[in-house]
Design a protein around this motif. Structure first.
Motif, short mmCIF file in Angstrom:
data_model
loop_
_atom_site.label_atom_id
_atom_site.label_comp_id
_atom_site.label_asym_id
_atom_site.label_seq_id
_atom_site.Cartn_x
_atom_site.Cartn_y
_atom_site.Cartn_z
N LYS A 42 -3.63 0.18 -8.99
CA LYS A 42 -4.78 0.18 -9.88
C LYS A 42 -6.08 0.40 -9.10
O LYS A 42 -6.93 1.20 -9.50
N ASP A 43 -6.21 -0.28 -7.96
CA ASP A 43 -7.42 -0.15 -7.14
C ASP A 43 -7.60 1.27 -6.63
O ASP A 43 -8.71 1.79 -6.60
N ASN A 44 -6.50 1.89 -6.21
CA ASN A 44 -6.62 3.20 -5.57
C ASN A 44 -6.57 4.38 -6.52
O ASN A 44 -7.08 5.44 -6.20
N PHE A 45 -5.92 4.21 -7.66
CA PHE A 45 -5.71 5.37 -8.53
C PHE A 45 -6.36 5.21 -9.89
O PHE A 45 -6.04 5.92 -10.83
N GLY A 46 -7.27 4.25 -10.01
CA GLY A 46 -8.14 4.20 -11.18
C GLY A 46 -7.64 3.46 -12.40
O GLY A 46 -8.43 2.85 -13.11
N SER A 47 -6.35 3.53 -12.68
CA SER A 47 -5.88 2.72 -13.81
C SER A 47 -4.47 2.21 -13.55
O SER A 47 -3.82 2.60 -12.58
N SER A 48 -4.04 1.31 -14.42
CA SER A 48 -2.75 0.64 -14.19
C SER A 48 -1.59 1.61 -14.34
O SER A 48 -1.71 2.65 -14.99
N ILE A 49 -0.48 1.24 -13.76
CA ILE A 49 0.71 2.09 -13.83
C ILE A 49 1.13 2.30 -15.29
O ILE A 49 1.53 3.40 -15.67
N ASN A 50 1.02 1.27 -16.11
CA ASN A 50 1.43 1.43 -17.51
C ASN A 50 0.49 2.36 -18.29
O ASN A 50 0.93 3.04 -19.21
N ARG A 87 0.83 -1.20 0.00
CA ARG A 87 0.00 0.00 0.00
C ARG A 87 0.87 1.26 0.00
O ARG A 87 0.65 2.18 -0.78
N SER A 88 1.89 1.28 0.88
CA SER A 88 2.70 2.49 0.97
C SER A 88 3.56 2.68 -0.28
O SER A 88 3.76 3.81 -0.74
N GLU A 89 4.02 1.58 -0.86
CA GLU A 89 4.86 1.75 -2.05
C GLU A 89 4.03 2.08 -3.30
O GLU A 89 4.53 2.75 -4.22
N ALA A 90 2.78 1.65 -3.32
CA ALA A 90 1.88 2.06 -4.41
C ALA A 90 1.71 3.57 -4.39
O ALA A 90 1.71 4.24 -5.43
N LYS A 91 1.57 4.12 -3.18
CA LYS A 91 1.45 5.58 -3.04
C LYS A 91 2.69 6.30 -3.55
O LYS A 91 2.61 7.32 -4.23
N ILE A 92 3.86 5.77 -3.18
CA ILE A 92 5.11 6.38 -3.64
C ILE A 92 5.15 6.38 -5.17
O ILE A 92 5.42 7.40 -5.81
N LEU A 93 4.83 5.23 -5.77
CA LEU A 93 4.88 5.12 -7.23
C LEU A 93 3.91 6.12 -7.87
O LEU A 93 4.25 6.80 -8.84
N HIS A 94 2.70 6.21 -7.30
CA HIS A 94 1.72 7.12 -7.87
C HIS A 94 2.19 8.58 -7.81
O HIS A 94 2.12 9.33 -8.78
N LYS A 153 8.78 -10.33 -7.30
CA LYS A 153 7.71 -10.17 -8.28
C LYS A 153 6.33 -10.21 -7.62
O LYS A 153 5.43 -9.46 -7.99
N ALA A 154 6.17 -11.07 -6.62
CA ALA A 154 4.88 -11.16 -5.92
C ALA A 154 4.57 -9.83 -5.22
O ALA A 154 3.44 -9.34 -5.26
N GLN A 155 5.59 -9.25 -4.59
CA GLN A 155 5.40 -7.98 -3.90
C GLN A 155 5.07 -6.86 -4.89
O GLN A 155 4.17 -6.05 -4.66
N ILE A 156 5.78 -6.81 -6.00
CA ILE A 156 5.51 -5.80 -7.02
C ILE A 156 4.10 -5.98 -7.58
O ILE A 156 3.36 -5.01 -7.78
N GLY A 157 3.71 -7.23 -7.79
CA GLY A 157 2.36 -7.50 -8.26
C GLY A 157 1.32 -6.92 -7.31
O GLY A 157 0.39 -6.23 -7.74
N ALA A 158 1.51 -7.16 -6.01
CA ALA A 158 0.56 -6.64 -5.01
C ALA A 158 0.56 -5.11 -5.00
O ALA A 158 -0.50 -4.47 -4.92
N THR A 159 1.75 -4.52 -5.10
CA THR A 159 1.87 -3.06 -5.11
C THR A 159 1.12 -2.47 -6.31
O THR A 159 0.37 -1.50 -6.17
N LEU A 160 1.30 -3.08 -7.46
CA LEU A 160 0.65 -2.55 -8.67
C LEU A 160 -0.85 -2.81 -8.68
O LEU A 160 -1.62 -2.04 -9.27
#
Lengths: 286, 286
Positions: free
Chosen positions: B179-187, B139-146, B168-175
């Motif tokens: 997507k869930d919190n910011f509406g669309s995928s990172i790509n 959750r916290s790293e998804a925020k950083i990426l966003h 890879k599992a952790q990155i998958g969860a982060t991404l």
């Protein structure tokens, strides 16, 4: 008794003793020792009894948890172990802690320290020998290092690239060219900025990569000369180097301090802890 | 004849055939094939006959020699192979080329591309599974990426740290959190700057880490649809994935192109080369 048995067994024998103990008593010898022993003696017995790669994984974890100064231990492990041995320590780290050493180091550091430390623990260096040195490359990279260091660009990408990715043999050749062409060693050049934490880390990495026995001598000297003795460092160096290059370290110690290492340690420690360290130094041939 | 023998043997059997050939004729089968064959067919037979780790070492070397766009192959190898397999390819690279993959990549790249590519090929990632995901961290790293991506700070150290060191599992969860919190995928977020070479590299790495079969489908689609066909990419993907996830890639291909992969390849290639690829796709069960 523990000293007389464990201190005189090599890594394979100790691992066998642990396996037999587990099979006979259905208990981990390390846990049992942990219950019986305490303090510096316990730490020495525990570190010694662990297999070398497990021990490095344990020390690396300790070092990622306590930042700043203790990152030096990470540098020590990353730069003084042969490549494949360091890789096996990283595997042991993953098996034990369920994360990679790289992600823990990158997460717990920042800024310039991170820029240098993360590639140091990440690269799988080539274990090349002197025959495989690229002389032309050594000459050109010595020039790059000299330029960056005289510009005080200590965090320059190319400087970090050279020190974190080249083989130890190649770095040795590059730093010899440096000394031949620019009058003194790279660490002499770095000396004037030696109050800076990043520069200290850089110097430590260079020393571990090129003169590990001098590096370990210095760690021992500081640990012993410190008021109250730094048992944490003393135990680490004695247990990790006893089966590797302790004879070379003892030579360096004697040369630099005019006192044999075992006498210096005997004067500074006591009881079971002292007996254990001396046994590991090969002094006490029981 | 060569197709009917080699194309139907798995990696262990092929390695055995090479060993028996060497023992009987005192010659390396690969050198002999090299003399007899030529062009795309030769490359397909050669890549297929190499052991998987040797093959990755060979492809990685090709990729370090030709910079820019072909670095994508390095990303493909670094991000789609399981950690230990990638490590073994790095060992094979050292044995064959007498340098480390890390030093070659770092030496032949520069700037932003280097900042991302070097840690991608250096880290020994933890091969964690879904049970070991740290949800709070995701959750916290998804925020950083966003935050970094909306600020267009694509080369930010923390963004690179997260993508190059987490499992890879952790990155998958982060991404997924992303997507869930910011509406669309990172790509999707990265799409608007997709002309930028660095951003392309970033997107490729993310795709390889999270949806390898979609990444390979796209490489195949582009190779086949290109005027004149990109045999270089086609051969690489077919030989490296045939024993790994070709069934999944075929599914993706059919879904995305409404044409089965084997038919698309048959329409676009000819002769021995075509027969070899179709045999590897498992179409020609001789």
């Amino acid at each position: 008794m523990i000293i007389s048995i464990l201190a005189h067994r090599n890594a394979t024998q100790r691992s066998f003793i642990r396996a037999v103990y587990a099979a006979n008593y259905n208990k981990d010898l390390l846990n049992e020792l942990d219950k019986e022993l305490s303090g510096d003696f316990e730490r020495a017995v525990m570190l010694w009894t662990l297999e070398p790669t497990e021990r490095d994984a344990y020390l690396a974890k300790e070092s990622t948890k306590i930042f700043t100064k203790n990152n030096w231990v990470l540098v020590e492990i990353a730069c003084t172990r042969p490549s494949l041995e360091f890789f096996k320590a990283k595997q042991a780290y993953q098996a034990r802690y369920k994360t990679s050493l790289e992600e823990d180091v990158a997460y717990h550091t920042s800024g310039d320290i991170r820029k240098l430390l993360v590639p140091l623990v990440s690269t799988f260096r080539y274990d090349g020998n002197a025959d495989e040195v690229n002389v032309k490359l050594a000459r050109s990279e010595a020039k790059i290092l000299h330029k960056k260091i005289t510009d005080k660009a200590y965090t320059d990408e190319d400087l970090i690239r050279i020190l974190t990715t080249r083989s130890k043999a190649q770095i040795g050749a590059t730093l010899n060219h440096f000394k031949d062409n620019f009058g003194s060693s790279i660490n002499k050049y770095l000396k004037e900025d030696s109050e800076d934490e990043y520069v200290q880390l850089l110097k430590t990495a260079i020393k571990c990569l090129t003169y590990p026995e001098k590096y370990f001598e210095k760690v021992l000297r500081r640990a012993i000369n410190k008021v109250g003795t730094d048992e944490w460092a003393l135990t680490r160096v004695v247990t990790t180097r006893a089966e590797v290059d302790m004879e070379r370290i003892k030579e360096e110690y004697l040369r630099r301090n005019s006192v044999p290492l075992d006498r210096a340690i005997a004067n500074d420690t006591s009881g079971d802890y002292k007996d254990m360290l001396l046994a590991l130094l090969g002094h006490d041939h029981a």
